[in-house]
Design a protein around this motif. Structure first.
Motif, PDB file in Angstrom:
ATOM      1  N   HIS A  57       0.823  -1.202   0.000  1.00  0.00           N
ATOM      2  CA  HIS A  57       0.000   0.000   0.000  1.00  0.00           C
ATOM      3  C   HIS A  57       0.868   1.267   0.000  1.00  0.00           C
ATOM      4  N   LYS A  58       2.076   1.180   0.547  1.00  0.00           N
ATOM      5  CA  LYS A  58       2.956   2.345   0.552  1.00  0.00           C
ATOM      6  C   LYS A  58       3.518   2.623  -0.843  1.00  0.00           C
ATOM      7  N   ASP A  61       0.653   4.183  -2.773  1.00  0.00           N
ATOM      8  CA  ASP A  61       0.494   5.597  -2.403  1.00  0.00           C
ATOM      9  C   ASP A  61       1.577   6.461  -3.049  1.00  0.00           C
ATOM     10  N   ASP A 248       9.820  -2.733   6.538  1.00  0.00           N
ATOM     11  CA  ASP A 248       8.954  -1.685   7.044  1.00  0.00           C
ATOM     12  C   ASP A 248       9.220  -1.607   8.537  1.00  0.00           C
ATOM     13  N   GLU A 251       6.832  -0.890  12.059  1.00  0.00           N
ATOM     14  CA  GLU A 251       5.390  -0.888  11.845  1.00  0.00           C
ATOM     15  C   GLU A 251       4.900  -2.309  11.698  1.00  0.00           C
ATOM     16  N   GLN A 253       2.103  -5.066  10.412  1.00  0.00           N
ATOM     17  CA  GLN A 253       1.078  -5.296   9.409  1.00  0.00           C
ATOM     18  C   GLN A 253       0.498  -6.674   9.648  1.00  0.00           C
ATOM     19  N   CYS A 352       6.959   8.251   2.379  1.00  0.00           N
ATOM     20  CA  CYS A 352       5.577   7.912   2.716  1.00  0.00           C
ATOM     21  C   CYS A 352       4.889   9.194   3.154  1.00  0.00           C
ATOM     22  N   LYS A 354       1.920  10.022   3.976  1.00  0.00           N
ATOM     23  CA  LYS A 354       0.906  10.034   5.032  1.00  0.00           C
ATOM     24  C   LYS A 354       1.497  10.233   6.416  1.00  0.00           C
ATOM     25  N   ASP A 355       2.681   9.657   6.673  1.00  0.00           N
ATOM     26  CA  ASP A 355       3.283   9.790   8.000  1.00  0.00           C
ATOM     27  C   ASP A 355       4.662  10.453   7.966  1.00  0.00           C
ATOM     28  N   MET A 359      10.470   4.338   3.507  1.00  0.00           N
ATOM     29  CA  MET A 359      10.511   2.881   3.515  1.00  0.00           C
ATOM     30  C   MET A 359      11.642   2.404   2.613  1.00  0.00           C
TER      31      MET A 359
END
Length: 435
Positions: A57-58, A61, A248, A251, A253, A352, A354-355, A359
């Motif tokens: 998903h990263k 994105d 990653d 984090e 998952q 990334c 969003k945050d 990565m």
């Protein structure tokens, strides 16, 4: 009258006796490699799960931000490469275009009238995760379908009336340099369409495409070109980039922690479970290809992948073992031969948005005169598998002589693949991202 039932029974018995028994039926099994690292090599299922157990998903994105213009592929490598297509470029000087330098025939000698038409080359950037591939298909949201509907207002009156008489929607016909699969993004995909209307303005065409799906598709450049230009047949090379997540850090998952330099082949996150590629089911769904819990490696070196791919550069080879879903007529001879100009792998990181983190990834860059169906994804997966197994640097070359496509790995997920560019001039290494 009594002989007819006897004849039918006889034919039925002959058919039953001639049908293959269970022992005679074709049995699919994992390809039996004969080299020294055959016990370290992942099976198809292990390779498949290793590939899909990633935070894809990263990457998706990142490609979405690329289409919106918030980031660029060249920015990953700290360089700006010379591009054939500059952002938001609109050109009318089609006869002097260096990009499509094709001689134009004498119009006076052509009585068919096709020289009266205007031909437009469109360079598009689109997000693969937002579409069901390029090729137009019924009831699916495809890039070609969106483009042709957007260009429908520019078709000439004769074609518009013909479509109306056949109760067909008002759509143009768009040709493309190469069809991308579902989930595959594009930085500079090249397509074209033509019209006999003389009042069509390039600005209007660009505006119609840009408003079709904002944030999902964007016009990079739009050029009026020679009538003989064809985005596929005129191309001299294709340029692809594959972004593979290495880890990653920190984090979780799906309850699993992504470790440095490796991921256990038996881990799967939510992305891996939901994005199953149905086209690979036949390759991994065999009873003889079950997971083997042993001491198989779960790490690979990016440098090893780079050395494996480097063996392909500058060679004209048959890649039929790395192709999928090709017709039987294209499985032998020149139709399967490709010349690879550039094949490299390097470790880098992607932002990334969003945050605000980064990565760690491996980027694989491939440039060739042509690519077969799913060839890039199979090459990526096979190179990673061979690197993890510790195979010799010429392992990919040896696989060219295999007789079964199970010798190569199942295709890597489409989420990491991006069509970077299509070239219409001679190949120049300055266009590459990885030196």
């Amino acid at each position: 009258m009594l002989r007819y039932p006897t004849t039918v029974r006889t034919l039925r018995n002959l058919m039953e006796n001639s049908s293959p028994t269970a022992a005679q039926q074709k049995v699919h099994f994992h390809y039996n490699h004969t080299d020294s690292c055959k016990f370290s090599r992942w099976t198809s299922r292990e390779c498949y799960e290793f590939m899909y157990a990633r935070p894809w998903h990263k990457v998706v994105d990142f490609y979405a931000d690329m289409v919106k213009g918030h980031t660029s592929l060249s920015g990953l490598f700290g360089k700006e490469t010379p591009a054939d297509h500059e952002d938001a470029e609109i050109r009318e000087d089609h006869e002097k275009s260096e990009l499509v330098n094709i001689p134009v025939k004498d119009k006076s000698r052509d009585k068919s009238g096709r020289w009266a038409r205007a031909n437009f080359m469109i360079v598009l950037s689109y997000h693969g995760g937002s579409f069901d591939g390029w090729q137009k298909q019924p009831d699916l949201n495809t890039v070609q379908g969106l483009v042709e509907r957007s260009l429908g207002e520019f078709v000439d009156e004769k074609k518009a009336q013909l479509l109306k008489d056949k109760n067909l929607p008002l759509e143009a016909c768009a040709l493309v340099a190469g069809r991308t699969d579902k989930g595959v993004s594009a930085s500079q995909q090249v397509c074209s369409f033509y019209t006999w209307r003389k009042d069509v303005k390039i600005e209007d065409v660009k505006a119609a495409l840009d408003k079709a799906a904002p944030g999902k598709i964007r016009v990079v450049s739009l050029t009026k070109v020679s009538r003989e230009f064809h985005p596929n047949f005129s191309a001299k090379w294709r340029h692809y980039l594959y972004i593979f997540p290495i880890d990653d850090v920190g984090e979780k998952q799906g309850g699993q922690i992504w470790n440095d330099d490796s991921t256990d082949v038996h881990q799967q996150n939510e992305c891996g479970k939901s994005d199953v590629d149905k086209s690979n089911v036949n390759e991994i769904n065999d009873e003889n290809d079950k997971l083997v819990h042993g001491n198989k490696p779960t790490k690979f070196e990016v440098g090893k992948v780079n050395r494996l791919l480097g063996q392909l550069e500058g060679k004209l080879l048959s890649y039929k073992m790395f192709a999928r879903d090709t017709k039987a007529s294209r499985n032998i001879g020149p139709p399967t031969e490709c010349f690879v100009f550039h094949a490299r792998a390097i470790e880098t990181s992607i932002p990334c948005a969003k945050d605000g983190s980064h990565m760690k990834t491996m980027c694989i860059e491939l440039v060739a005169n042509r690519f077969l169906r799913k060839m890039v994804r199979v090459l990526v997966a096979t190179a990673i598998r061979e690197a993890a197994a510790g195979a010799d640097d010429d392992a990919l070359l040896k696989l060219m002589d295999a007789t079964c496509r199970r010798a190569t790995a199942p295709p890597a997920p489409p989420d990491g693949l991006c069509l970077v560019d299509v070239g219409y001039t001679d190949y120049d290494i300055r266009h590459c991202l990885i030196p």
